[in-house]
Design an enzyme around this catalytic site. Structure first.
Site, short mmCIF file in Angstrom:
data_model
loop_
_atom_site.label_atom_id
_atom_site.label_comp_id
_atom_site.label_asym_id
_atom_site.label_seq_id
_atom_site.Cartn_x
_atom_site.Cartn_y
_atom_site.Cartn_z
N GLY A 213 3.44 144.53 77.55
CA GLY A 213 2.05 144.34 77.91
C GLY A 213 1.91 144.28 79.42
N PRO A 215 1.11 143.12 83.31
CA PRO A 215 1.50 141.89 84.01
C PRO A 215 0.43 140.82 83.85
CG PRO A 215 1.64 143.79 85.48
CD PRO A 215 1.03 144.27 84.21
N GLY A 218 0.72 136.96 79.86
CA GLY A 218 1.26 135.74 79.26
C GLY A 218 2.56 135.95 78.51
N LYS A 219 3.34 136.97 78.87
CA LYS A 219 4.59 137.24 78.16
C LYS A 219 5.61 136.12 78.41
CE LYS A 219 4.90 141.32 80.13
NZ LYS A 219 3.59 141.35 80.80
N THR A 220 5.75 135.75 79.68
CA THR A 220 6.68 134.67 80.01
C THR A 220 6.22 133.38 79.34
OG1 THR A 220 6.86 135.72 82.15
CG2 THR A 220 7.85 133.55 81.92
N HIS A 435 -23.62 153.71 103.15
CA HIS A 435 -22.43 154.00 102.35
C HIS A 435 -22.47 153.23 101.03
CE1 HIS A 435 -17.99 154.88 102.00
NE2 HIS A 435 -18.08 153.83 101.20
N GLU A 436 -22.70 151.93 101.12
CA GLU A 436 -22.72 151.12 99.88
C GLU A 436 -23.91 151.50 99.01
OE1 GLU A 436 -20.19 149.57 98.95
OE2 GLU A 436 -19.18 149.66 100.89
N ASP A 511 -12.01 155.06 98.83
CA ASP A 511 -12.77 155.70 97.76
C ASP A 511 -12.09 156.99 97.33
OD1 ASP A 511 -14.63 153.73 98.17
OD2 ASP A 511 -15.90 154.96 99.47
P1 ADP Z 1 3.55 137.86 82.32
O1 ADP Z 1 4.89 137.29 82.02
O2 ADP Z 1 2.96 138.61 81.17
O3 ADP Z 1 3.45 138.64 83.57
P2 ADP Z 1 2.90 135.11 82.70
O4 ADP Z 1 3.29 134.53 81.40
O5 ADP Z 1 3.86 134.97 83.81
O6 ADP Z 1 2.54 136.63 82.52
O7 ADP Z 1 1.49 134.52 83.11
C1 ADP Z 1 1.29 133.82 84.30
C2 ADP Z 1 0.45 132.58 84.06
O8 ADP Z 1 -0.85 132.94 83.65
C3 ADP Z 1 0.99 131.72 82.96
O9 ADP Z 1 1.90 130.79 83.45
C4 ADP Z 1 -0.24 131.04 82.42
O10 ADP Z 1 -0.56 129.89 83.17
C5 ADP Z 1 -1.32 132.06 82.66
N1 ADP Z 1 -1.58 132.81 81.42
C6 ADP Z 1 -1.28 134.09 81.19
N2 ADP Z 1 -1.64 134.47 79.95
C7 ADP Z 1 -2.15 133.38 79.37
C8 ADP Z 1 -2.68 133.13 78.07
N3 ADP Z 1 -2.75 134.09 77.14
N4 ADP Z 1 -3.12 131.89 77.80
C9 ADP Z 1 -3.07 130.92 78.74
N5 ADP Z 1 -2.57 131.10 79.96
C10 ADP Z 1 -2.11 132.31 80.30
ZN ZN Z 2 -16.87 153.19 99.65
#
Ligand code: ADP
Ligand code: ZN
Length: 613
Positions: A213, A215, A218-220, A435-436, A511
Site C-alpha cells: 500500500g 506510504p 499504516g502498514k508499520t 496566473h492563478e 505546472d
Molecule cells: P506506513 O508504514 O504505511 O508508511 P505508518 O504505519 O508508518 O505508515 O504510519 C505512520 C503513522 O501514521 C502511524 O504511526 C500512525 O500514527 C498514523 N497512521 C497511519 N495509518 C493509520 C491508520 N489507519 N489509523 C491510525 N493511524 C494511522
Molecule cells: Zn501555476
C-alpha cells in the site's frame, strides 16, 4: 569480515608480525666476545667497570670502550668499539677471580645484565600496538553503525529496533480506516496466540505476510498492532538498513535478526521497504550494491525456508511497490499472504481522525465528518499530522480546546504550505493574480473537474500563489476527459499570462512538470493515445538492465510525439478558453488583487459561473 574465520586469521597474522618486530627491537645489545685471557688482562688493566656471571658466563662493561681485536675478514665491524663484553670462564680455571676483581675494584652485580624484559612489558609491547589498532578500527565501525550490536563483531549484528511489550503497546484500537487489512491480520494474531490449535491439525502457520500500500497508510502501525495484540516482541527494521554501509554485512545482519527473534519466539519481524532489496533480479539493476542486495535477499529467503513452522516467528514485510518484487519472495512458504492496505475512504478518514483526537480536548463545533470530507487522498500519516498541526495552532492561539478553525487553518497549511512573508512588486503580484485566475477559471469551466476550493496570491512555500481544487467525493479511477480537463487547468496559468501579457514567466515551471508527467502516464501507462494504443510502455516489471522500458526506439519516438501532440492540444484549448472568457478572467484577477484570497463560493460568484447542483 568481523566474526568470520578469515578475519581472525588476519588478526592472528598482525599479532605475529607485531611480536616479531618487538623481539627484533628488544634483542639484547651486541657484546664483544673476548677470550678469557684477554678478559683477565683487561681486569688487570683496570678497564672492567662491572660484571655479572651466570654459571661460567661472564658479562660486563669496560670502563673505556675497546676496538674489536679481530674484525671480520670482509672488513665489516672494523673500527667499531665495544663497551659491553662477554666471556666464558673455563671450568678448569683455578685462578682466584674474585680476589682479582676485588683488587681491581670491579663491581660484581647480582642482576643478570641481559635478562629478558618483565612479562608485562613483553605483553604490552609485543601485542599492544596491534590491539590498539584493532580497537580503533572497531570503535570507528561501531560509531558508524551506532545502535545495537556494540562490541567486537557488532558490525554484522542487526540494528533492529525491538519494541518491548509494555503498558502503551499498540493494538487494533489504534488502527482505523483500514478494516479490510485489519481483518486479514486478526488470524495472524490468533496463530501467534494459540499456535497449537493450528499445528495440531497439521496446518502450517504462515511464515510471511506482505503488506502492500502507499506510504503512510499504516502498514508499520498494523504490524506493530499485530504484535501488540498477540503480546509478542516486535523487531522492526527497514530493508535499506541491511545494506547501507559495508559490503557483506547485510546477510549477517539478517541472520542475527532472525536469531534474536527465534530466541524470544513467538515474535514478529517487520521488514519495511522490502522492495529496496527485493526487486526482481532480472531487470532494473540499481547502481552498485547489486550483489549485496542479492545476498541479503537470499539470506532472508534462506531463513524463511529454514522455518519448520514451529518457531513461532512471523515475518511481516511492507512495500508500496509490490509489482517490482522478485517472484521468489512470493512463493509458497515465503510471503505467500498479501494484504492490501488501501488509502482510507471518507468514513475511514473520519475514524482515523477520531483515533488521533482521542484524549485531546475538542471544541463542540468541531465536525470530524466535514474534515474527513475535505481531505480526499489523505492517508493515516497525513491525518495524524493534520491533527497535530491543529493542536499546535490551538496552543499558539491559546485556545482551551482545539476549535474547528484550528483544523481548517491547519489543513490549509498542510495542503497549501506555510505562508511566506515576501514582498512582491506590484507587477509580480498582478501577474500572479492572472496566473492563478487562469488556473481557477479553467478549473471551473472544465466539465466534471474537481471544484475550485480556494484561490490565493499569498506566497506559500516555493509558490507565489495557489489554486486548490479537490473532488467532492473520493475518486478511484480517472476518465480520459477528466484528465484532459485537469491538464488544461494546469496549463491555464501559463495560458492566462500568455493571453494578457503575450509573454510567459518562470512561475509556470511546476505546472508544466505536472502536466507533462500526467500526459506521459496517459500515453505510456494508461493506453490513452490512439497512436500507441493499449500498450504499456512504461512498466517497471519489464525494464532492461538500465531501467529503461523494453520497447523499440520507434515506439519511444512515437511516445514523444504523442506527449507533444496532447500537450499542444491541451495548451491550445487553454488559450482558446481564456480568450473566450477574458472578462471573467479579469474579474477574478481584480478580485484577487483586492482580497488576496478567494474562497470557493466567492470565486464562483466573481467568475459568474453557476455550478450544477
Ligand atoms: P506506513 O508504514 O504505511 O508508511 P505508518 O504505519 O508508518 O505508515 O504510519 C505512520 C503513522 O501514521 C502511524 O504511526 C500512525 O500514527 C498514523 N497512521 C497511519 N495509518 C493509520 C491508520 N489507519 N489509523 C491510525 N493511524 C494511522
Ligand atoms: Zn501555476
Amino acid at each position: 569480515m568481523p566474526g568470520g574465520g578469515r578475519f581472525w586469521l588476519i588478526v592472528l597474522a598482525m599479532l605475529t608480525i607485531n611480536w616479531i618486530l618487538f623481539s627484533q627491537f628488544s634483542a639484547p645489545p651486541e657484546r664483544l666476545s673476548v677470550s678469557y685471557t684477554a678478559f683477565v688482562a683487561e681486569v688487570e688493566d683496570g678497564n672492567v667497570a662491572e660484571l655479572v656471571s651466570t654459571g661460567d658466563t661472564i658479562q660486563g662493561t669496560f670502563a673505556t670502550p675497546i676496538a674489536d681485536p679481530s674484525p671480520e675478514e670482509d672488513g665489516s665491524g672494523e673500527g667499531a668499539t665495544y663497551d659491553l663484553f662477554e666471556t666464558e670462564r673455563p671450568t678448569f680455571a683455578e685462578d682466584d677471580l674474585l680476589e682479582l676483581l676485588a683488587d681491581n675494584a670491579v663491581e660484581v652485580n647480582a642482576e643478570p645484565a641481559d635478562a629478558p624484559a618483565p612479562l608485562w612489558q613483553q605483553l604490552v609491547f609485543g601485542f599492544g600496538p596491534t590491539l590498539l589498532l584493532l580497537w580503533i578500527i572497531f570503535s570507528v565501525f561501531r560509531r558508524a553503525s551506532a545502535g545495537m550490536g556494540a562490541g567486537i563483531g557488532g558490525l554484522g549484528r542487526s540494528k533492529a529496533k525491538r519494541y518491548e511489550l509494555g503498558a502503551n503497546r499498540t493494538t487494533f484500537e489504534d488502527v482505523a480506516g483500514i478494516e479490510d487489512a485489519e481483518d486479514e491480520l486478526v488470524e495472524i494474531v490468533d496463530f501467534l496466540r494459540n499456535p497449537d490449535k493450528y499445528t495440531r491439525l497439521g496446518g502450517a502457520i504462515p511464515k510471511g505476510v506482505l503488506l502492500t500500500g502507499p506510504p503512510g497508510t499504516g502498514k508499520t502501525l498494523l504490524a506493530r498492532a499485530v504484535a501488540g495484540e498477540a503480546d509478542v516482541p516486535f523487531f522492526s527494521m527497514s530493508a535499506s538498513e541491511f545494506i547501507e554501509m559495508v559490503v557483506g554485512v547485510g546477510a549477517s545482519r539478517v541472520r542475527d535478526l532472525f536469531e534474536q527473534a527465534k530466541k524470544v519466539a513467538p515474535a514478529i519481524i517487520f521488514i519495511d521497504e522490502l522492495d529496496s532489496i527485493g526487486r526482481s533480479r532480472g531487470g532494473g539493476m540499481a547502481m552498485g550494491g547489486h550483489d549485496e542486495r542479492e545476498q541479503t535477499l537470499n539470506q532472508i529467503l534462506t531463513e524463511m525456508d529454514g522455518f519448520t513452522g514451529s518457531e513461532g516467528v512471523i515475518v511481516i514485510a511492507a512495500t508500496n511497490r509490490p509489482e517490482i518484487l522478485d517472484q521468489a519472495l512470493l512463493r509458497p512458504g515465503r510471503f505467500d499472504r498479501q494484504v492490501v492496505v488501501a488509502p482510507p475512504d471518507q468514513r475511514g478518514r473520519a475514524a482515523i481522525i477520531g483515533v488521533h483526537t482521542r484524549g485531546k480536548p475538542l471544541g463542540d463545533e468541531v465536525d470530524i465528518e466535514a474534515i474527513a470530507s475535505s481531505t480526499p487522498g489523505m492517508v493515516g500519516a497525513d491525518l495524524k499530522n493534520l491533527v497535530n498541526e491543529a493542536a499546535l495552532m490551538a496552543a499558539r492561539r491559546q485556545h482551551e480546546k482545539i476549535a474547528m478553525n484550528d483544523f481548517t487553518d491547519a489543513l490549509e497549511k498542510v495542503v497549501l504550505g506555510t505562508e511566506r512573508r515576501i514582498m512582491m512588486s506590484p507587477e509580480e503580484r498582478e501577474r500572479t493574480a492572472y496566473h492563478e485566475s487562469g488556473h481557477a477559471l479553467l478549473g471551473m469551466l472544465q466539465p466534471g473537474a474537481d471544484p475550485v476550493r480556494k484561490i490565493s496570491i499569498v506566497p506559500r512555500g516555493r509558490a507565489l500563489g495557489v489554486t486548490f481544487q479537490s473532488p467532492d467525493a473520493d475518486k478511484y479511477s480517472y476518465g480520459e476527459e477528466y484528465l484532459r480537463g485537469k491538464i488544461i487547468g494546469m496549463l491555464g496559468g501559463r495560458a492566462a499570462e500568455d493571453v494578457i501579457y503575450g509573454t510567459t514567466s518562470t512561475g509556470a515551471e511546476n505546472d508544466m512538470v505536472q502536466a507533462t508527467n500526467l500526459i506521459r502516464n496517459m500515453v505510456g501507462r494508461w493506453g490513452m493515445s490512439v497512436a500507441i494504443g493499449p500498450v504499456a510502455v512504461f512498466d517497471e516489471r519489464s525494464t532492461d538492465a538500465f531501467g529503461r522500458p523494453q520497447v523499440s526506439e520507434h515506439t519511444m519516438r512515437l511516445v514523444d510525439d504523442e506527449i507533444r501532440r496532447i500537450s499542444d492540444e491541451c495548451y491550445a484549448a487553454a488559450v482558446e478558453s481564456i480568450e473566450n472568457h477574458r472578462g471573467q478572467l479579469e474579474a477574478l484577477a481584480a478580485a484577487l488583487l483586492d482580497k488576496e484570497t478567494l474562497e470557493e463560493n466567492e470565486a464562483y460568484e466573481v467568475a459568474g459561473i453557476v455550478r450544477d447542483p
